[in-house]
Design a protein around this motif. Structure first.
Motif, short mmCIF file in Angstrom:
data_model
loop_
_atom_site.label_atom_id
_atom_site.label_comp_id
_atom_site.label_asym_id
_atom_site.label_seq_id
_atom_site.Cartn_x
_atom_site.Cartn_y
_atom_site.Cartn_z
N PRO A 38 56.38 51.04 29.19
CA PRO A 38 55.29 50.10 29.41
C PRO A 38 54.24 50.18 28.31
N THR A 39 53.74 49.01 27.92
CA THR A 39 52.70 48.97 26.90
C THR A 39 51.32 49.06 27.53
N GLN A 40 51.23 48.70 28.82
CA GLN A 40 49.97 48.79 29.54
C GLN A 40 50.23 49.53 30.84
N PRO A 41 49.23 50.21 31.38
CA PRO A 41 49.42 50.88 32.67
C PRO A 41 49.81 49.87 33.73
N VAL A 42 50.69 50.26 34.63
CA VAL A 42 51.15 49.40 35.71
C VAL A 42 50.09 49.38 36.80
N PRO A 46 49.27 55.02 42.75
CA PRO A 46 48.03 55.73 42.44
C PRO A 46 47.76 55.73 40.93
N GLY A 47 46.50 55.82 40.58
CA GLY A 47 46.14 55.86 39.17
C GLY A 47 46.11 54.50 38.53
N TYR A 48 45.47 53.54 39.16
CA TYR A 48 45.37 52.19 38.61
C TYR A 48 44.60 52.20 37.30
N ALA A 49 44.93 51.29 36.44
CA ALA A 49 44.18 51.13 35.19
C ALA A 49 42.77 50.65 35.54
N ALA A 50 41.78 51.23 34.90
CA ALA A 50 40.40 50.83 35.15
C ALA A 50 40.22 49.35 34.83
N GLY A 51 39.58 48.64 35.72
CA GLY A 51 39.33 47.22 35.51
C GLY A 51 40.49 46.32 35.85
N SER A 52 41.57 46.86 36.43
CA SER A 52 42.75 46.05 36.76
C SER A 52 42.63 45.49 38.18
N GLN A 53 43.53 44.58 38.52
CA GLN A 53 43.58 44.03 39.88
C GLN A 53 43.86 45.14 40.88
N ASP A 55 43.04 48.31 40.64
CA ASP A 55 41.79 49.07 40.76
C ASP A 55 40.81 48.30 41.64
N PHE A 56 40.73 47.00 41.44
CA PHE A 56 39.86 46.13 42.24
C PHE A 56 40.22 46.22 43.72
N LEU A 57 41.51 46.10 44.02
CA LEU A 57 41.96 46.14 45.42
C LEU A 57 41.73 47.51 46.04
N ALA A 58 41.92 48.57 45.25
CA ALA A 58 41.76 49.93 45.78
C ALA A 58 40.29 50.29 46.01
N ASN A 59 39.38 49.63 45.32
CA ASN A 59 37.98 50.04 45.36
C ASN A 59 37.01 49.01 45.90
N THR A 60 37.53 47.97 46.54
CA THR A 60 36.68 47.00 47.22
C THR A 60 37.19 46.88 48.65
N MET A 61 36.38 46.28 49.50
CA MET A 61 36.79 46.11 50.90
C MET A 61 37.99 45.16 50.99
N SER A 62 38.00 44.14 50.16
CA SER A 62 39.08 43.15 50.17
C SER A 62 38.92 42.24 48.96
N ASP A 63 39.99 41.56 48.60
CA ASP A 63 39.91 40.58 47.51
C ASP A 63 39.65 39.19 48.05
N ARG A 64 39.53 39.06 49.38
CA ARG A 64 39.40 37.71 49.97
C ARG A 64 38.37 37.68 51.08
N ILE A 65 37.80 36.50 51.23
CA ILE A 65 36.95 36.24 52.38
C ILE A 65 37.56 35.06 53.12
N LEU A 66 37.35 35.01 54.42
CA LEU A 66 37.95 33.97 55.26
C LEU A 66 36.87 33.05 55.82
N ASN A 92 32.48 47.74 36.27
CA ASN A 92 33.47 47.27 35.29
C ASN A 92 32.92 46.06 34.56
N PRO A 93 31.97 46.28 33.64
CA PRO A 93 31.25 45.16 33.02
C PRO A 93 32.11 44.26 32.14
#
Length: 169
Positions: A38-42, A46-53, A55-66, A92-93
């Motif tokens: 792999p050229t980029q982290p998958v 565990p161990g998501y790439a910082a700033g990735s989707q 990482d976003f899913l692991a560190n927020t309550m959810s990616d969606r609102i209803l 993650n600026p």
């Protein structure tokens, strides 16, 4: 009379076919070489790439609102989810997001595209009110074209009335 000739014929055919069976090779072929590097982290596990989707899913309550039927207001539960997204974006600026607006299958295509747009913009505006720069967010409406759940019942419709934040690098 047919059985009398069929039995020896069947036995002969079985012996001939058994003699044609493949023999196991004396030497096994070499193990396959792992050619994938792999050229980029998958973004899985565990161990998501910082700033990735991931990482976003692991560190927020959810990616969606209803949303409720025909509504695009951000309620208290949605506010909490969006606050967790704003906190992640602050950490993650360099991350940018696209907010997708969706609707359930009821209503015309044009009505649902407009409703999806209002839902995506409601999420964007709330994130902006929390300090996320609007230049880091884009919106798109898919209306009823990309359902999360299939079905013509309240359970499916409730899952399809949503705004989803997707990390864009």
């Amino acid at each position: 009379m047919m059985i009398k000739y069929a039995t020896p014929l069947l036995i002969t055919a079985t012996l001939v076919l058994a003699g044609c069976a493949k023999k196991a090779p004396e030497v096994l072929p070499p193990a396959p070489v792992d050619t994938y590097t792999p050229t980029q982290p998958v973004d899985q596990g565990p161990g998501y790439a910082a700033g990735s989707q991931g990482d976003f899913l692991a560190n927020t309550m959810s990616d969606r609102i209803l949303f409720d039927t025909d509504k695009f207001n951000v309620d208290q539960r949605d506010q909490a989810i969006l606050q967790s997204q704003a906190q992640w974006l602050a950490r993650n600026p360099n991350a940018r997001i696209t907010i997708e607006g969706h609707a359930d299958e009821r209503g015309t295509r044009d009505y649902n595209l407009a409703l999806g747009e209002r839902r995506a913009n409601a999420a964007k505006n709330y994130l902006a009110s929390l300090g996320v720069s609007p230049s880091r967010m884009t919106t798109v409406s898919y209306g009823k074209e990309r359902p999360k759940a299939l079905g013509s019942n309240e359970s499916a419709w409730a899952q399809n009335r949503r705004a989803v934040s997707i990390v864009v690098r």
